[in-house]
Design an enzyme around this catalytic site. Sequence first.
Site, PDB file in Angstrom:
ATOM      1  N   GLU A 158       1.115  -1.145   0.014  1.00  0.00           N
ATOM      2  CA  GLU A 158      -0.556  -0.008   0.390  1.00  0.00           C
ATOM      3  C   GLU A 158       1.209   1.482  -0.166  1.00  0.00           C
ATOM      4  OE1 GLU A 158      -2.314  -0.534   3.541  1.00  0.00           O
ATOM      5  OE2 GLU A 158      -2.992  -2.600   2.753  1.00  0.00           O
ATOM      6  N   SER A 199      -5.238  -4.165   0.635  1.00  0.00           N
ATOM      7  CA  SER A 199      -6.064  -5.832   0.628  1.00  0.00           C
ATOM      8  C   SER A 199      -5.186  -6.243   1.581  1.00  0.00           C
ATOM      9  CB  SER A 199      -6.417  -5.615  -0.729  1.00  0.00           C
ATOM     10  OG  SER A 199      -7.362  -4.291  -1.682  1.00  0.00           O
ATOM     11  N   GLU A 200      -4.565  -6.458   2.726  1.00  0.00           N
ATOM     12  CA  GLU A 200      -3.620  -7.250   3.020  1.00  0.00           C
ATOM     13  C   GLU A 200      -3.525  -8.922   2.713  1.00  0.00           C
ATOM     14  OE1 GLU A 200      -5.420  -5.337   4.503  1.00  0.00           O
ATOM     15  OE2 GLU A 200      -3.743  -2.965   5.534  1.00  0.00           O
ATOM     16  N   PHE A 253       1.566  -1.914   8.845  1.00  0.00           N
ATOM     17  CA  PHE A 253       1.779  -1.290  10.253  1.00  0.00           C
ATOM     18  C   PHE A 253       2.113  -2.418  10.719  1.00  0.00           C
ATOM     19  CE2 PHE A 253       1.349   2.498   9.847  1.00  0.00           C
ATOM     20  CZ  PHE A 253       1.510   3.873  11.566  1.00  0.00           C
ATOM     21  N   ASP A 310       0.964  -4.347  12.821  1.00  0.00           N
ATOM     22  CA  ASP A 310      -0.609  -4.320  13.231  1.00  0.00           C
ATOM     23  C   ASP A 310      -1.904  -5.000  12.454  1.00  0.00           C
ATOM     24  OD1 ASP A 310      -0.246  -2.006  16.633  1.00  0.00           O
ATOM     25  OD2 ASP A 310       0.565  -2.064  14.559  1.00  0.00           O
ATOM     26  N   HIS A 323      -1.365   0.600  16.526  1.00  0.00           N
ATOM     27  CA  HIS A 323      -0.660   1.032  15.783  1.00  0.00           C
ATOM     28  C   HIS A 323       1.185   0.541  16.401  1.00  0.00           C
ATOM     29  CE1 HIS A 323      -4.046   2.385  13.318  1.00  0.00           C
ATOM     30  NE2 HIS A 323      -3.175   2.974  12.145  1.00  0.00           N
TER      31      HIS A 323
HETATM   32  C1  LIG Z   1      -5.687  -2.957   7.952  1.00  0.00           C
HETATM   33  C2  LIG Z   1      -5.326  -1.084   7.674  1.00  0.00           C
HETATM   34  N1  LIG Z   1      -4.440  -1.219   6.910  1.00  0.00           N
HETATM   35  C3  LIG Z   1      -3.779  -0.574   6.101  1.00  0.00           C
HETATM   36  C4  LIG Z   1      -4.183   0.728   6.931  1.00  0.00           C
HETATM   37  C5  LIG Z   1      -3.222   1.988   6.952  1.00  0.00           C
HETATM   38  N2  LIG Z   1      -4.403   2.581   6.436  1.00  0.00           N
HETATM   39  C6  LIG Z   1      -5.391   3.992   7.274  1.00  0.00           C
HETATM   40  S1  LIG Z   1      -6.042   5.342   6.793  1.00  0.00           S
HETATM   41  C7  LIG Z   1      -5.703   4.485   5.001  1.00  0.00           C
HETATM   42  C8  LIG Z   1      -6.471   4.655   3.906  1.00  0.00           C
HETATM   43  C9  LIG Z   1      -7.728   4.084   3.862  1.00  0.00           C
HETATM   44  O1  LIG Z   1      -8.490   5.356   2.523  1.00  0.00           O
HETATM   45  P1  LIG Z   1     -10.199   4.985   2.855  1.00  0.00           P
HETATM   46  O2  LIG Z   1     -10.565   3.807   3.266  1.00  0.00           O
HETATM   47  O3  LIG Z   1     -10.420   5.980   1.498  1.00  0.00           O
HETATM   48  O4  LIG Z   1     -10.491   5.982   3.813  1.00  0.00           O
HETATM   49  P2  LIG Z   1     -10.027   6.936   4.082  1.00  0.00           P
HETATM   50  O5  LIG Z   1      -8.507   7.715   4.725  1.00  0.00           O
HETATM   51  O6  LIG Z   1      -9.458   8.834   2.445  1.00  0.00           O
HETATM   52  O7  LIG Z   1     -10.671   8.674   4.734  1.00  0.00           O
HETATM   53  C10 LIG Z   1      -4.595   3.139   5.502  1.00  0.00           C
HETATM   54  C11 LIG Z   1      -4.267   2.119   3.985  1.00  0.00           C
HETATM   55  C12 LIG Z   1      -4.949   0.328   8.139  1.00  0.00           C
HETATM   56  N3  LIG Z   1      -5.114   1.353   8.985  1.00  0.00           N
HETATM   57  N4  LIG Z   1      -5.415  -0.720   7.815  1.00  0.00           N
END
Ligand SMILES: Cc1ncc(C[n+]2csc(CCOP(=O)(O)OP(=O)(O)O)c2C)c(N)n1
Lengths: 328, 330
Positions: A29, A59-60, A83, A85, A129
Amino acid sequence: MRTITYSQAIYETMREEMARDPHVILIGEDVGIFGGVWGVSGDLVKLYGEDRVRDTPISETAIIGAALGAAMMGLRPIAEIMFGDFLPVAGDQLVNQLAKARYMSGGKANVPVTVRITTGAPGSAAAQHSQSPEGWYMNVPGLKIAVPATPADAAGLLRTAIRGEDPVLFFEHKMLYALKGEVSDDPDFAVPFGQAAVRREGRDVTLIAIGGMLPKALEAAETLGVEGIEVEVVDPRTLVPLDKETILTSVRKTSRVIIAHEAHKRLGPGAEIAALIAEEAIGYLDGPIVRVAARNVPLPYSPELESYVLPQTQDIIEAARGLVRYRL
Amino acid sequence: MSIGDYSTEKLLRLYRQMLMVREFELRAINERRAGLIPGFIHSCVGQEATAVGACAALEPADVITSTHRGHGHLVAKGGEPKYMMAELAARTTGYCGGKGGSLHMTDFSLGILGANGIVAGGIPIAVGAALAFQQKKDGRVALSFFGDGATNEGAFHEALNLAGLWKLPVIFFCENNLYGEGTPQAKQAPVADLAIRASSYAMPGVTVDGNDVLAVYEATKAAADRARAGGGPTLVEGKTYRYRGHYEGDPMVYRSKAEMDEWKGRDPIVAFRTRLLSEAGLPEAEVAATELAVQSALDEAVAFAAASPKPAPETALAGVYGEISGGLVF
Ligand SMILES: Cc1ncc(C[n+]2csc(CCOP(=O)(O)OP(=O)(O)O)c2C)c(N)n1
Ligand SMILES: [Mg+2]
């Protein structure tokens, strides 16, 4: 030799390995144009293109599974999980698929996958986190686990992981990214798995420090040295495989052991190391095996609560003082 | 519905809440810079209409699950800015006593089941809440907020499938701000409208202008009415845009100034204010009074947070379990 940061050491090793072997790809990601949320992959997408440096959806499960399938078909994927986590989101692909593919297939599957993962508490990032999940996966045969604590090891262990044939969980501690150190210029410089490093010699206490705890351990050893307590600091570098011999040799010499890690104390990596020492060197010990680790609660947000839960330099110092005073 | 069908009171409440969301975020960002707030913040500046419009369609007893970008959802579901600010400042008076911070703010009494640090983490939980409502036949509805990026997680698909299968009273509200961190939606999903994903799970999927608070309200209200009547779940997608970085400090190399400017021209709060004055005929003085009230509530929130005590370190050990047997050591 050049002096670079831990983060740069990882970046440069990926860059060199991608240049050397077209089978090496990076997926994860925001590893592309964003350059990695921790900035580690930098301009790799510009150098090697979106074909080999792939931004994935969030999509882990698919990231780990795709790395596994691609590895089975001859690629050498590096998968990034932002992370530690988030590893459980990909739980099945990690634990039931990636770890066991070679064994279950009777050796038919070759699984050269490197999973780069950040670990540790960056400060007030709270319960989802900040975790140090290394120990969770030590209980899963099939996964190798690297915990580099210096820039040189970050480079050398990563190279071993990428060129190796097995799945490696490569844990990068967030608070080490800015750490500077000397790294070899040799493009084949590699640190073998299962060889611990003695970071400081000493006769009184063996201090086994994992990953992000190494700087704190060295700081504690410095202070204790002034008090006349000579601490031997051992960095295991990889938890699986674990360099038993270096650990036991040190323990036989000092007769006192402290194990320091940022993971929770209960069944953290220290539990395994302590059990091993008890099994194989209990007769040499002059006191209990002491673990300095995170208290068994989720990581809290408040800085006051968080620093109480996390293991600190001072905790190591007090543990060492207690051990040298200890009488059987 | 046209704007004339709404009561003045309702319109002003929507405006006040949107303004509160935005100003709360801006204060929090300032207070973080000033050192009151130790942790990171994902602000929802620009996305106020989705949070406020969706929650306005819910009853107080209904529940929501929120996200890492959740301050707006909390305000819109009735969260008190002063307890939110105190949580961000890691004080004992905050919503989680300083243990959760921005990512975990929760108030069950308001139906806020929690922000979430895991993308898509709240979606299955909302499905579970809806399952409880269906069992109890109490007419309540659960709504899960999540981003466009979250729709690429397995958790999203499993949750929608289960809800579609069991016809649960749940609303899946996708705030599509076109990016997941630094990756544009076009690089994350092979479909342009995420609402289309509903079709696999036998539920309606609707896409609305997420910067139009009334459009969001109406789409969510229709979904809530359907859910309450036993018609099952709906996926609502509100297209919107976040003005600031993914987190504070994000260099935003992944998008252009032209794109940002274009969206700022469609500001949900500015647009609604204009409509309040021109179409609904609200007196300027009343709108201005609302603006003043928001500012003074936020002054109070910051002062409250700053004056609140920090937790004592040992209290970190409390609260892991609901029951602790005497003498047992965890
Ligand atoms: C399972 C997971 N993968 C990755 C992350 C890191 N992360 C935090 S917010 C984010 C983007 C999320 O995008 P979206 O769902 O479009 O929400 P937005 O931030 O745009 O409000 C990511 C990749 C996470 N917190 N949890
Ligand atoms: Mg998004």
